[in-house]
Design a protein around this motif. Structure first.
Motif, PDB file in Angstrom:
ATOM      1  N   SER A 115     -82.654  57.857 -29.292  1.00 52.15           N
ATOM      2  CA  SER A 115     -81.925  57.815 -28.020  1.00 52.15           C
ATOM      3  C   SER A 115     -80.718  56.904 -28.112  1.00 52.15           C
ATOM      4  O   SER A 115     -79.702  57.137 -27.447  1.00 52.15           O
ATOM      5  CB  SER A 115     -82.854  57.346 -26.899  1.00 52.15           C
ATOM      6  N   TYR A 147     -79.044  63.029 -26.062  1.00 56.06           N
ATOM      7  CA  TYR A 147     -79.189  64.449 -25.744  1.00 56.06           C
ATOM      8  C   TYR A 147     -79.764  65.228 -26.926  1.00 56.06           C
ATOM      9  O   TYR A 147     -80.546  66.169 -26.734  1.00 56.06           O
ATOM     10  CB  TYR A 147     -77.842  65.018 -25.311  1.00 56.06           C
ATOM     11  N   HIS A 174     -72.149  55.225 -21.917  1.00 56.15           N
ATOM     12  CA  HIS A 174     -73.559  55.529 -22.162  1.00 56.15           C
ATOM     13  C   HIS A 174     -74.419  54.296 -22.387  1.00 56.15           C
ATOM     14  O   HIS A 174     -75.628  54.429 -22.605  1.00 56.15           O
ATOM     15  CB  HIS A 174     -73.677  56.497 -23.335  1.00 56.15           C
ATOM     16  N   ILE A 210     -76.717  54.668 -19.718  1.00 55.56           N
ATOM     17  CA  ILE A 210     -77.497  55.910 -19.710  1.00 55.56           C
ATOM     18  C   ILE A 210     -78.529  55.909 -20.829  1.00 55.56           C
ATOM     19  O   ILE A 210     -79.716  56.166 -20.603  1.00 55.56           O
ATOM     20  CB  ILE A 210     -76.567  57.133 -19.836  1.00 55.56           C
ATOM     21  N   ARG A 211     -78.088  55.630 -22.062  1.00 53.32           N
ATOM     22  CA  ARG A 211     -78.997  55.706 -23.203  1.00 53.32           C
ATOM     23  C   ARG A 211     -80.136  54.697 -23.113  1.00 53.32           C
ATOM     24  O   ARG A 211     -81.287  55.031 -23.414  1.00 53.32           O
ATOM     25  CB  ARG A 211     -78.212  55.464 -24.502  1.00 53.32           C
ATOM     26  N   ALA A 269     -82.750  55.522 -20.367  1.00 51.72           N
ATOM     27  CA  ALA A 269     -83.397  56.779 -20.736  1.00 51.72           C
ATOM     28  C   ALA A 269     -84.300  56.593 -21.954  1.00 51.72           C
ATOM     29  O   ALA A 269     -85.410  57.147 -22.001  1.00 51.72           O
ATOM     30  CB  ALA A 269     -82.342  57.846 -21.023  1.00 51.72           C
TER      31      ALA A 269
END
Length: 266
Positions: A21, A26, A83, A86-87, A90
């Motif tokens: 990740s 993705y 990101h 985000i990363r 997540a």
């Protein structure tokens, strides 16, 4: 023995998902989703949501965007900066859901460790890209991006099929990061310092630290009328700058030799 192998498999999957990740979130979701939906991977119940067609479609769309954005110098750094938010969360969420039906405390612990792994992996990726972007040609960006994608697909395959081998490589990766990240951050600090000089945000006298052979502008060799620093004071100043990361090991040794030689000639 079966319980031991199952535990190793869970740890490998948890660390593998968190690590992947940090490189490409993705791609990691696509690997898990595709493997789970085709029956190639038996995902924990809490992680089976990545098999949903809507999740896979969204991950595929974002992977396509990242595939191109990640190969454009400058754009890749901005993409990585975005990101960061985000990363990491997540990666922590995916790691927490890989441990299966366990107590909330163990699930939280897996999320904390997974989030930390994602953080350092993302930091290494983003820092490396900043350094690569100092090169004027785009080929190095393409090679780095493709290598990261291959690493995600290959690394998750190893984590799922050869968990012991993956964990050995993962530990080696962590030791490499411990050695590499401080060097990357010192290099990034020098890049931003030079950018600040070009933009006029940093005093030009700092340029002398990059070139210790220029005594006229060196802060350790003041202009006429300024009190001269003793050798000890000058060396202490260099040592402080070295510890703060403003000077690399090579720059510190060069500056120290220059200051000692200057005081011997005085």
């Amino acid at each position: 023995m079966d319980e031991y192998q199952q535990l190793i498999g869970v740890i490998s999957l948890t660390m593998g998902v968190a690590w992947a990740s940090g490189l490409n979130l993705y791609a990691a979701i696509l690997v898990l989703g595709f493997g789970g939906s085709t029956g190639g991977i038996e995902l924990p119940e809490n992680l089976q949501i990545v098999q949903d067609p809507a999740v896979m479609l969204a991950a595929g769309l974002m992977y396509a965007v990242e595939f191109f954005a990640d190969k454009v110098p400058g754009v890749d750094t901005g993409w990585d900066a975005l990101h960061t938010f985000i990363r990491i969360p997540a990666g922590a969420l995916l790691a927490a859901n890989t441990v299966g039906d366990v107590s909330p405390a163990l699930q939280l612990a897996a999320g904390i460790v997974g989030g930390s792994v994602t953080s350092v992996t993302h930091a290494a990726k983003a820092s490396t890209r900043v350094m690569i972007n100092t090169s004027p040609e785009p080929v190095s960006n393409w090679l780095a991006s493709i290598s990261e994608d291959v690493a995600v697909f290959g690394g998750l395959w190893v984590a799922l099929n050869h968990p012991v081998l993956f964990l050995i490589a993962f530990v080696a990766f962590l030791f490499l990061l411990i050695w590499l990240l401080p060097k990357l951050w010192r290099g990034i600090a020098r890049i931003f310092r030079k950018l600040g000089q070009w933009l006029g945000l940093v005093e030009e006298t700092r340029e002398a630290i990059e070139d210790p052979s220029a005594p006229a502008s060196s802060p350790l060799s003041p202009s006429k009328g300024a009190p001269r620093k003793t050798l000890v004071e000058a060396l202490q100043g260099l040592e402080a700058m070295h510890k703060s990361g403003a000077l690399s090991d090579v720059e510190f040794e060069q500056a120290k030799a220059s200051v000692i030689a200057e005081h011997q000639l005085a």
